[in-house]
Design a protein around this motif. Sequence first.
Motif, PDB file in Angstrom:
ATOM      1  N   ARG A 187       0.756  -1.192  -0.013  1.00  0.00           N
ATOM      2  CA  ARG A 187       0.143   0.106   0.121  1.00  0.00           C
ATOM      3  C   ARG A 187       0.931   1.338  -0.040  1.00  0.00           C
ATOM      4  NH1 ARG A 187      -5.432   0.620   3.387  1.00  0.00           N
ATOM      5  NH2 ARG A 187      -5.912   2.947   2.494  1.00  0.00           N
ATOM      6  N   ASN A 190      -2.643   7.243  -2.538  1.00  0.00           N
ATOM      7  CA  ASN A 190      -2.989   7.405  -4.115  1.00  0.00           C
ATOM      8  C   ASN A 190      -2.564   8.689  -4.540  1.00  0.00           C
ATOM      9  OD1 ASN A 190      -4.797   8.787  -2.287  1.00  0.00           O
ATOM     10  ND2 ASN A 190      -6.138   8.851  -4.033  1.00  0.00           N
ATOM     11  N   ARG A 191      -2.442   8.729  -5.798  1.00  0.00           N
ATOM     12  CA  ARG A 191      -2.191  10.071  -6.452  1.00  0.00           C
ATOM     13  C   ARG A 191      -2.716  11.390  -6.020  1.00  0.00           C
ATOM     14  NH1 ARG A 191      -0.098   9.662 -12.055  1.00  0.00           N
ATOM     15  NH2 ARG A 191      -0.751  11.850 -12.406  1.00  0.00           N
ATOM     16  N   TRP A 273      -2.758   0.773  -6.050  1.00  0.00           N
ATOM     17  CA  TRP A 273      -2.851   1.808  -4.655  1.00  0.00           C
ATOM     18  C   TRP A 273      -2.862   3.203  -5.183  1.00  0.00           C
ATOM     19  CZ3 TRP A 273      -5.319   0.197  -0.693  1.00  0.00           C
ATOM     20  CH2 TRP A 273      -5.317  -0.907  -0.150  1.00  0.00           C
ATOM     21  N   LYS A 274      -1.989   3.463  -6.081  1.00  0.00           N
ATOM     22  CA  LYS A 274      -1.635   4.856  -6.691  1.00  0.00           C
ATOM     23  C   LYS A 274      -2.690   5.317  -7.380  1.00  0.00           C
ATOM     24  CE  LYS A 274       3.238   4.138  -6.996  1.00  0.00           C
ATOM     25  NZ  LYS A 274       4.635   4.389  -7.907  1.00  0.00           N
ATOM     26  N   SER A 275      -3.371   4.378  -8.178  1.00  0.00           N
ATOM     27  CA  SER A 275      -4.369   4.788  -8.874  1.00  0.00           C
ATOM     28  C   SER A 275      -5.652   5.487  -8.421  1.00  0.00           C
ATOM     29  CB  SER A 275      -4.876   3.732  -9.982  1.00  0.00           C
ATOM     30  OG  SER A 275      -3.850   3.087 -10.613  1.00  0.00           O
ATOM     31  N   ASP A 276      -6.403   6.440  -9.094  1.00  0.00           N
ATOM     32  CA  ASP A 276      -7.607   6.946  -8.477  1.00  0.00           C
ATOM     33  C   ASP A 276      -9.030   6.752  -8.835  1.00  0.00           C
ATOM     34  OD1 ASP A 276      -5.965   9.040  -6.747  1.00  0.00           O
ATOM     35  OD2 ASP A 276      -5.057   9.305  -8.957  1.00  0.00           O
ATOM     36  N   CYS A 297      -8.186  -1.553  -3.601  1.00  0.00           N
ATOM     37  CA  CYS A 297      -7.288  -0.861  -3.250  1.00  0.00           C
ATOM     38  C   CYS A 297      -7.706   0.815  -3.529  1.00  0.00           C
ATOM     39  CB  CYS A 297      -5.984  -0.870  -4.516  1.00  0.00           C
ATOM     40  SG  CYS A 297      -5.153  -2.740  -4.195  1.00  0.00           S
ATOM     41  N   CYS A 299      -9.445   2.638  -5.374  1.00  0.00           N
ATOM     42  CA  CYS A 299      -9.872   3.258  -6.938  1.00  0.00           C
ATOM     43  C   CYS A 299     -11.369   3.687  -6.724  1.00  0.00           C
ATOM     44  CB  CYS A 299      -9.600   2.501  -8.059  1.00  0.00           C
ATOM     45  SG  CYS A 299      -7.728   2.083  -8.459  1.00  0.00           S
ATOM     46  N   PRO A 345      -9.204   7.935  -1.255  1.00  0.00           N
ATOM     47  CA  PRO A 345      -9.549   6.625  -1.653  1.00  0.00           C
ATOM     48  C   PRO A 345     -11.081   6.337  -1.498  1.00  0.00           C
ATOM     49  CG  PRO A 345      -7.628   6.577  -0.199  1.00  0.00           C
ATOM     50  CD  PRO A 345      -8.266   8.054  -0.259  1.00  0.00           C
TER      51      PRO A 345
END
Length: 376
Positions: A187, A190-191, A273-276, A297, A299, A345
């Motif tokens: 984890r 997120n962006r 995890w980074k994605s929105d 995660c 999104c 998130p």
Amino acid sequence: MESKRICLVEPFFTGSHRRWANELAQRSRHDIRILSLPGRHWKWRMHGAAITLAEAFLEEREPFSAILASDMLDLPLFLSRIRRRNPSIPTGVYFHENQLSYPWSPRDGDKKRGQDLHYSFLNYTSALVADTAFFNSDFHRQRFLHDLPGFLERYPDYHNLDTVEEIESKSQTLWLGMDLAAFDKHRVPNRGSSDNRPLILWNHRWEYDKNPIGFFRILYRLIDDGIDFDLALAGDRFEEEPPYFQEAKKRLGKRIVQYGMLESFDDYAKLLWKSDIALVTSHQDFFGGSVVESIYCGCHPVLPRRLAYTDHLHPDDFPDVFYNEEEEAVDLIKQLVGANQWRKPFHEGPAMGRYDWNSQIDAYDDALAKLSEIVE
């Protein structure tokens, strides 16, 4: 509780089929032996794998309590090859997908020649001879049973419609088990916590049934409407690079921060995890494992109001998640961006944990124990 010896027969041992089989074998209290063939030439696997894998089954020295076959096996043919030594072994079939309800690509040669019914018939006869038919979602079970009568009526006579009720009586949902806990240690924020434009995610196969054309059409409309974003295109591809992905590569250029399948699970997990925003446009998803992973995660899902997605999130509870037409999907994303909702998130991510093996394995073990106790 007593441990049973189960033979899991998987002719198409790759991707999600392989992952599911291995994870089940590792976690079950039962002794599960996997008999498999490499995951390629899917049509030939549905025809010929039953003969090859029946020979492998007969070479096993210790007896089995039951057989669990995947939907890629011609189960009647398999059973005909082992019946002299195993005339009454309990048998289940697990449907990851089915060919009755699967949207065939218009480029498929069998579809063009009108020869696309046989694979559906194999799924039908496998469900018919099995003692139990398991499905990976409620949607999938209901869709298969709904489509069966119309499929059988496509034949000239003797439609055997009474067999639909017979199959329904022995069908049940056994939700897809997933190793979602494996994502936890990767984890990352997120962006939205550090960037001014969202990262939109595609993490599906690069194939017709996932509707990439519709996906890119929505993205191009967002650009026309002045919405700024970055894009991650992950996921498997089994054929050459589709032309619409090539076009997107040219048109979206520097917006694309990931193009193609990631080499390691660690990198894939971090990307999710980074994605929105997870924009989904699929024509087919009998469960939607990649969608569940993205929601888990964090999104924000933008989902068509169809397929298995309404099993995971109810449209009445999440009206801002579902769309009917592509224009509505554009509006949902514009609302997410305009209200800055994408920066935090998605709050229902933890609810997807109900599909983790820690929550599912007891149901599998109980179902396999019950299957093993069926007596002719």
